[in-house]
Design an enzyme around this catalytic site. Structure first.
Site, PDB file in Angstrom:
ATOM      1  N   GLY A  27       0.771  -1.367   0.141  1.00  0.00           N
ATOM      2  CA  GLY A  27       0.089   0.041  -0.042  1.00  0.00           C
ATOM      3  C   GLY A  27       0.739   1.358   0.585  1.00  0.00           C
ATOM      4  O   GLY A  27       1.679   1.192   0.648  1.00  0.00           O
ATOM      5  N   ARG A  28       0.014   2.642  -0.556  1.00  0.00           N
ATOM      6  CA  ARG A  28       0.888   3.467  -0.062  1.00  0.00           C
ATOM      7  C   ARG A  28      -0.187   5.067   0.582  1.00  0.00           C
ATOM      8  O   ARG A  28      -1.673   4.567   0.005  1.00  0.00           O
ATOM      9  CB  ARG A  28       0.714   4.235  -1.546  1.00  0.00           C
ATOM     10  CG  ARG A  28       1.823   3.182  -2.875  1.00  0.00           C
ATOM     11  CD  ARG A  28       2.219   4.422  -4.296  1.00  0.00           C
ATOM     12  NE  ARG A  28       3.203   3.857  -4.676  1.00  0.00           N
ATOM     13  CZ  ARG A  28       3.339   2.644  -5.795  1.00  0.00           C
ATOM     14  NH1 ARG A  28       2.127   2.264  -5.651  1.00  0.00           N
ATOM     15  NH2 ARG A  28       4.845   2.237  -6.637  1.00  0.00           N
ATOM     16  N   ASP A  71      -7.723  12.125   9.853  1.00  0.00           N
ATOM     17  CA  ASP A  71      -7.158  11.230   8.413  1.00  0.00           C
ATOM     18  C   ASP A  71      -7.756  10.056   8.761  1.00  0.00           C
ATOM     19  O   ASP A  71      -7.822   9.193   7.770  1.00  0.00           O
ATOM     20  CB  ASP A  71      -6.007  11.357   7.621  1.00  0.00           C
ATOM     21  CG  ASP A  71      -5.875  10.984   6.945  1.00  0.00           C
ATOM     22  OD1 ASP A  71      -7.006  10.766   5.939  1.00  0.00           O
ATOM     23  OD2 ASP A  71      -5.434  10.546   5.539  1.00  0.00           O
TER      24      ASP A  71
END
Length: 484
Positions: free
Chosen positions: A17-18, A133
């Site tokens: 993942g990024r 976030d």
């Protein structure tokens, strides 16, 4: 870094993942011989001190919290000028992948995930941290439905205002609260908004304010009316509509006070429980006015009523009287119509008088006996023995509601009144923590202790607080010990 390369003691096996600040690899720790998730800061951000500080704080924050729904941190630091974070490798998918593969969720399943994320957020908010976030990409779900909140890299502490530059909005636009877009101080209510936006998407399969551009999403978030989930998904009930819409309120003060309160309201809406806990679900209709007398119970018939004797009709005679109905031995109809008495009636009348006198005497005797029994007998014997008076008393025992202790999910009992809530915590260390905690004061009090681990031979600081009927001690290297 590329897949297959070596990063310090880690072999990078696959890119999983990024994120906004770096990449996450499936890596093999060659020193400890274990598979881990390794997060590395992006090369173009490594020189930025602000981003470096955020990355370091992500590791410190997650390690300090020790909440079951936050991925445990094994290690963190810097190798060859690159910051890294060594985390537990989770076998699962993020919520973005779940939505793409499975589509919208049933309300009960969606709320179950939100409850777990809310637990992680409440733990962060309790120490003054705001995630800022919360989005589907930052929630990992295992095959058995256990959720982890990840990526505290942009978590904002109340005292770290310098980490947000003027005119810069940090976070993912589609899930950001209106106040985040205005670059004003944020708090737990901002995370509640983001969590409500995630629940909206889990229920409907789309974001609350979809748009073709960033400006369109920002404008809708600030100015457009709060969307109604049931207008998109008919499986959403009006009660759940109200919960999600309150979570997405424009003003922070109109939202739920905590993520846990938001999740609890969503659960009540799904299960059909009344939103007002003071409502009496067993009551039918409006409550009775004050002072209303209650029905005292069944009323009993006092006994058969006896006819006092023949009644003589003194009024006008009927033209066509109904033939009298007699019975054997007594011309009852003749007596009723005022006819002459039958022969032998004097003897019968005398007998009736005698019987009436006897009945009267018996009645008087019974009345006297009753008066004696209920009055004089009690008062007379009370002087000799107070125990002779029979008193009927209904004693209502106090009801004590026992709340069953509720340890954190995944807690394994070690016996002896202690348990562990993380796989990195040993029962030997848990026993020492429990012993030290009980030696330093009463059970149920919040305090910080230092306990040694027979496994590592080191001493660790543990912060112990009462939670849901148990004491949970967190600290060390992501250790979580539960004292029952």
């Amino acid at each position: 870094m590329d897949v297959g390369s070596q990063f310090g003691p880690y072999r990078l096996d696959a890119l999983v993942g990024r994120g906004g600040m770096g990449q996450v690899f499936r890596a093999h720790d060659t020193v400890r011989d274990r598979e881990v998730a390794l997060k590395l800061l992006k090369a173009d951000l490594a020189a930025d001190e602000t981003f470096q500080e955020r990355f370091r704080r992500e590791s410190q924050t997650a390690a300090r919290l020790g909440e079951p729904h936050i991925i445990p941190i094994h290690d963190y630091g810097e190798i060859d000028g690159v910051l890294y974070l060594d985390m537990r490798l989770v076998d699962g998918r993020d919520l973005r992948a779940v939505l793409r593969g499975d589509g919208p969720m049933a309300p009960s399943a969606a709320v179950a995930l939100v409850e777990q994320v809310a637990s992680a957020l409440d733990a962060a908010h309790a120490v003054g941290l705001v995630h800022r976030d919360v989005k589907p990409e930052n929630v990992l779900v295992t095959p058995n439905g256990f959720a982890y909140l990840v990526d505290f890299g942009i978590a904002h502490h109340a005292g770290d205002a310098h980490l947000t530059h003027t005119g810069t909005a940090v976070g993912s636009i589609a899930y950001m609260a209106p106040e985040q877009l205005d670059n004003v101080p944020v708090g737990p209510a901002s995370d509640v908004y983001s969590l409500a936006a995630v629940l909206f998407e889990l229920l409907t399969g789309r974001q609350p304010y979809p748009g073709d551009s960033v400006s369109a999403v920002v404008k809708a978030t600030v100015l457009s009316a709060v969307p109604v989930p049931s207008s998109i998904s008919p499986v959403v009930t009006p009660a759940l509509d109200e919960v999600v819409m309150r979570g997405l309120a424009k003003s922070p003060g109109e939202r739920y006070r905590s993520a846990g309160e938001f999740a609890a309201a969503a659960r009540a809406a799904v299960e059909g429980a009344p939103l007002n806990p003071a409502f009496d679900a067993t009551q039918i209709g409006a409550p009775l006015p004050s002072g209303t007398k209650n029905y005292s119970g069944p009323q009993y018939f006092s006994g058969p009523q006896h006819f006092s004797g023949p009644q003589h009709y003194s009024g006008p005679q009927l033209t066509n009287p109904i033939p009298p109905q007699g019975y054997p031995g007594q011309p009852y109809g003749a007596a009723y119509m005022g006819g002459p008495p039958a022969q032998g009636d004097d003897d019968g009348r005398t007998l009736n008088i005698v019987l009436a006198i006897i009945a009267a005497v018996l009645i008087v005797a019974l009345i006297g006996l009753a008066v004696y029994w209920f009055g004089f007998r009690d008062s007379g014997t009370a002087t000799t023995s107070s125990s002779s008076t029979t008193t009927i008393t209904n004693t209502v025992q106090p009801q004590t509601q026992t709340v069953a202790p509720t340890p954190p999910p995944g807690t394994a009992s070690c016996g002896g009144g202690v348990g562990v809530a993380t796989s990195v915590t040993s029962c030997e260390f848990a026993a020492n923590v429990g012993a030290v905690y009980l030696q330093e004061g009463q059970k149920g009090e919040a305090r910080t202790i230092v306990a040694s681990s027979p496994v590592t031979g080191q001493a660790y600081t543990m912060s112990c607080t009462p939670e849901n009927g148990v004491v949970v001690c967190r600290g060390g290297n992501n250790a979580v010990v539960v004292i029952y």
